[in-house]
Design an enzyme around this catalytic site. Sequence first.
Site, PDB file in Angstrom:
ATOM      1  N   ARG A 133      -9.833   3.406  -6.026  1.00  8.18           N
ATOM      2  CA  ARG A 133      -8.364   3.480  -6.082  1.00  8.18           C
ATOM      3  C   ARG A 133      -7.877   4.208  -4.850  1.00  8.18           C
ATOM      4  NH1 ARG A 133      -7.249   1.648 -11.122  1.00  8.18           N
ATOM      5  NH2 ARG A 133      -5.072   1.591 -10.520  1.00  8.18           N
ATOM      6  N   LYS A 185      -7.909  -3.586  -5.868  1.00  7.54           N
ATOM      7  CA  LYS A 185      -7.629  -4.819  -6.615  1.00  7.54           C
ATOM      8  C   LYS A 185      -8.632  -5.881  -6.167  1.00  7.54           C
ATOM      9  CE  LYS A 185      -2.807  -3.693  -7.580  1.00  7.54           C
ATOM     10  NZ  LYS A 185      -2.216  -2.733  -6.635  1.00  7.54           N
ATOM     11  N   GLU A 213      -7.117  18.125   6.159  1.00 10.29           N
ATOM     12  CA  GLU A 213      -5.779  17.759   6.652  1.00 10.29           C
ATOM     13  C   GLU A 213      -5.823  17.388   8.129  1.00 10.29           C
ATOM     14  OE1 GLU A 213      -5.909  20.228   4.358  1.00 10.29           O
ATOM     15  OE2 GLU A 213      -3.947  20.466   3.379  1.00 10.29           O
ATOM     16  N   TYR A 247     -11.770  19.810   2.351  1.00  7.15           N
ATOM     17  CA  TYR A 247     -10.373  19.670   2.791  1.00  7.15           C
ATOM     18  C   TYR A 247     -10.344  19.214   4.240  1.00  7.15           C
ATOM     19  CZ  TYR A 247      -6.766  20.935  -0.515  1.00  7.15           C
ATOM     20  OH  TYR A 247      -5.850  20.895  -1.531  1.00  7.15           O
ATOM     21  N   THR A 279      -3.450  -1.859  -1.501  1.00  4.99           N
ATOM     22  CA  THR A 279      -4.316  -0.954  -2.254  1.00  4.99           C
ATOM     23  C   THR A 279      -5.739  -1.424  -1.974  1.00  4.99           C
ATOM     24  OG1 THR A 279      -3.974  -2.397  -4.151  1.00  4.99           O
ATOM     25  CG2 THR A 279      -2.753  -0.325  -4.140  1.00  4.99           C
TER      26      THR A 279
HETATM   27  N1  DSN Z   1       0.236  -1.676 -11.178  1.00  7.98           N
HETATM   28  C1  DSN Z   1      -0.006  -2.720 -10.205  1.00  7.98           C
HETATM   29  C2  DSN Z   1      -0.205  -4.046 -10.851  1.00  7.98           C
HETATM   30  O1  DSN Z   1      -0.746  -4.083 -11.949  1.00  7.98           O
HETATM   31  O2  DSN Z   1       0.132  -5.068 -10.287  1.00  7.98           O
HETATM   32  C3  DSN Z   1       1.042  -2.774  -9.188  1.00  7.98           C
HETATM   33  O3  DSN Z   1       1.212  -1.521  -8.616  1.00  7.98           O
END
Ligand code: DSN
Length: 443
Positions: free
Chosen positions: A231, A225, A53, A51, A222
Amino acid sequence: MSYLKKTDHKIYDLIKLEAKRQKEGLEMIPSENYVSPAVLEAMGSILTNKYSEGYPRKRYYGGNDNIDEIELLAQERAKKLFKVEHVNVQPYSGSPANLAVYMATCSPGDTIMGLNLPDGGHLTHGWKVSFTGIYYKSTPYHVRKDGRVDFAEVWKLAKQYKPKLIWTGATAYVYQYEFDKFAKIADSIGAYFAADIAHTAGLVISGVHLDPVPYAHIITTTTHKTLRGPRGAMIMVTKKGMKKDPELGQKVDRAVFPGLQGGPHDHTTAAIAVALKEASGASFKKYGKQIVKNAKALANELIKKGFKLIGNGTENHMCLIDLVPNFGPGGGFFMQYALDNAGITLNKNTIPGEPASPFYPSGVRLGTPALTTRGMREKEMKKIADWIWEVANSIKDYRLPKNKEERLDYLKIFRKEVKKNKTIERVKKEIKKFASTQPTFAW
Ligand code: DSN
């Protein structure tokens, strides 16, 4: 996974089945990717036990010396890679990161503006059922018929409603985000300009997408991607943002913690740091460039086959097929389901001026980040376009019933028939044979 195998066979088996699916199929959801074994190791590490914080050197719990170093490394790597002044690496994912931006820049009830969800925008850019559309006054802008942002409308709405915060960024958009145009509009009314580059972060640092840093005050992304990390998410404040409000970095930090979140996920922070190191290497730039080359090749092949693409191509990592010419309104469901059964994963999606509905939309969205990680190139894109066309052709007589009451029974029959469709069966076998030989990560 020797321990898991012994202690929880059910979960072990399901992970194995998912690994098989990821290996034997073609992952074309443009927001998904395959992380490296190093990212996986950091994510699956004992850091999950802690933890922490607070922020480095300012924690509410003891025992954080190592965690401090990890978080500082993640911050430093992100600052260097994106060339920004301030970074917060603690957001649990993209949506909480965007909420923190609201908290740092607006008060509840303030007017905000983002791309309308059915036009390709994101829930957290002010869609009516999202917290962001309920607690803020959302005045969304739209795309034109060709799928490009209607900047005449953005100007008009901005002058009329004077939003405090303007978003750019999207989930289904085949053009580059024109940061300079948005900045001009935001600056003219004194608004904050936030660029959500979740989809395109890996392209930005590879030099194949315009850079938001000179234009935006705040950038969110994010990390899972095109950036190919775990994630998670990051919020970055640019020099321009610091100039507008020298306390913007602190405001963002306070919004993330204690405003919206508790303890950061330290295992994710470490994995973000690893992914950022990977993304700093020369091979990542090649990867980013190849994603776009592959997407353009895929778009060309799909058009050659006879599909209608929004924008007649792509400028980034994804394509959006308008299926109205193939299936009439609402064809996205048929394509997603049939391709899923053939081993190609993509998602049904609304198209500009959607003639059906978000649940039965008239398009599909597909992209190349994950395939590119697996080493696929232009040659493979042709092969994949052929398979997609064959599957589409094999279900070309289905139409979404106009009468809503007839839909469930009709789709039940469709699903049954897909399971017996010989073309889909053959394509699935071909894809399995091909995809099984491809790696599931890049070294
Ligand atoms: N769920 C994402 C996407 O597939 O583009 C966006 O948050």
